[in-house]
Design a protein around this motif. Structure first.
Motif, short mmCIF file in Angstrom:
data_model
loop_
_atom_site.label_atom_id
_atom_site.label_comp_id
_atom_site.label_asym_id
_atom_site.label_seq_id
_atom_site.Cartn_x
_atom_site.Cartn_y
_atom_site.Cartn_z
N GLY A 12 2.53 -5.58 0.83
CA GLY A 12 1.14 -6.03 0.75
C GLY A 12 0.21 -5.03 0.08
N MET A 13 0.61 -3.75 0.04
CA MET A 13 -0.22 -2.74 -0.61
C MET A 13 -0.22 -2.96 -2.13
N ILE A 14 -1.32 -2.60 -2.77
CA ILE A 14 -1.48 -2.75 -4.21
C ILE A 14 -1.29 -1.39 -4.88
N VAL A 15 -0.44 -1.37 -5.91
CA VAL A 15 -0.11 -0.12 -6.59
C VAL A 15 -0.16 -0.29 -8.11
N GLN A 56 1.75 -5.85 -6.29
CA GLN A 56 1.80 -5.90 -4.83
C GLN A 56 3.20 -5.52 -4.37
N VAL A 57 3.27 -4.55 -3.46
CA VAL A 57 4.55 -4.12 -2.90
C VAL A 57 5.15 -5.28 -2.11
N GLN A 58 6.40 -5.60 -2.41
CA GLN A 58 7.12 -6.66 -1.71
C GLN A 58 8.00 -6.07 -0.61
N SER A 59 8.68 -4.94 -0.92
CA SER A 59 9.55 -4.30 0.07
C SER A 59 9.84 -2.86 -0.33
N THR A 60 10.22 -2.06 0.65
CA THR A 60 10.67 -0.69 0.41
C THR A 60 11.94 -0.49 1.23
N ILE A 102 11.57 -0.38 -8.40
CA ILE A 102 11.22 0.98 -8.79
C ILE A 102 12.06 1.97 -7.98
N ASP A 103 12.61 2.96 -8.66
CA ASP A 103 13.32 4.05 -7.98
C ASP A 103 12.27 5.05 -7.51
N GLY A 104 11.98 5.04 -6.22
CA GLY A 104 10.95 5.90 -5.65
C GLY A 104 11.26 7.38 -5.73
N GLU A 105 12.51 7.74 -6.02
CA GLU A 105 12.87 9.15 -6.19
C GLU A 105 12.45 9.65 -7.57
N ARG A 106 12.28 8.74 -8.52
CA ARG A 106 11.96 9.12 -9.90
C ARG A 106 10.52 8.84 -10.30
N VAL A 107 9.90 7.84 -9.66
CA VAL A 107 8.55 7.42 -10.04
C VAL A 107 7.65 7.45 -8.83
N GLY A 108 6.52 8.13 -8.96
CA GLY A 108 5.51 8.14 -7.90
C GLY A 108 4.44 7.12 -8.23
N LEU A 109 4.42 6.02 -7.50
CA LEU A 109 3.43 4.98 -7.74
C LEU A 109 2.04 5.45 -7.30
N THR A 110 1.04 4.83 -7.86
CA THR A 110 -0.35 5.15 -7.53
C THR A 110 -0.91 4.06 -6.63
N LEU A 111 -1.39 4.44 -5.46
CA LEU A 111 -1.95 3.47 -4.52
C LEU A 111 -3.34 3.05 -4.98
N VAL A 112 -3.56 1.75 -5.09
CA VAL A 112 -4.85 1.20 -5.48
C VAL A 112 -5.59 0.70 -4.24
N SER A 113 -4.86 -0.02 -3.38
CA SER A 113 -5.48 -0.58 -2.18
C SER A 113 -4.42 -0.74 -1.10
N ALA A 114 -4.83 -0.54 0.13
CA ALA A 114 -3.91 -0.70 1.24
C ALA A 114 -3.71 -2.17 1.60
N GLY A 115 -4.25 -3.06 0.79
CA GLY A 115 -4.03 -4.49 0.96
C GLY A 115 -4.86 -5.06 2.02
#
Length: 60
Positions: A11-14, A26-30, A47-60
């Motif tokens: 639900g968070m926006i990145v 919108q994040v679907q799953s981690t 997205i491979d979270g070990e290689r890419v650091g997403l930017t948080l836009v909104s906590a949804g």
């Protein structure tokens, strides 16, 4: 050190820092460092979270 990827929840926006043309997503799953995001302009991406650091836009 804890990064943004470690606190993402569905639900968070990145944004992807290397793909600004994808727009917001919108994040679907981690699961195990893999983050599934549904981007406005690029659709569903895993997205491979070990290689890419997403930017948080909104906590949804």
């Amino acid at each position: 050190m804890i990064g943004v990827n470690d606190i993402l929840l569905p639900g968070m926006i990145v944004r992807h820092p290397d793909q600004p043309d994808w727009g917001e997503g919108q994040v679907q799953s981690t699961i195990g460092g893999r983050i599934t995001v549904n981007f406005r302009e690029a659709g569903k991406q895993v997205i491979d979270g070990e290689r890419v650091g997403l930017t948080l836009v909104s906590a949804g």
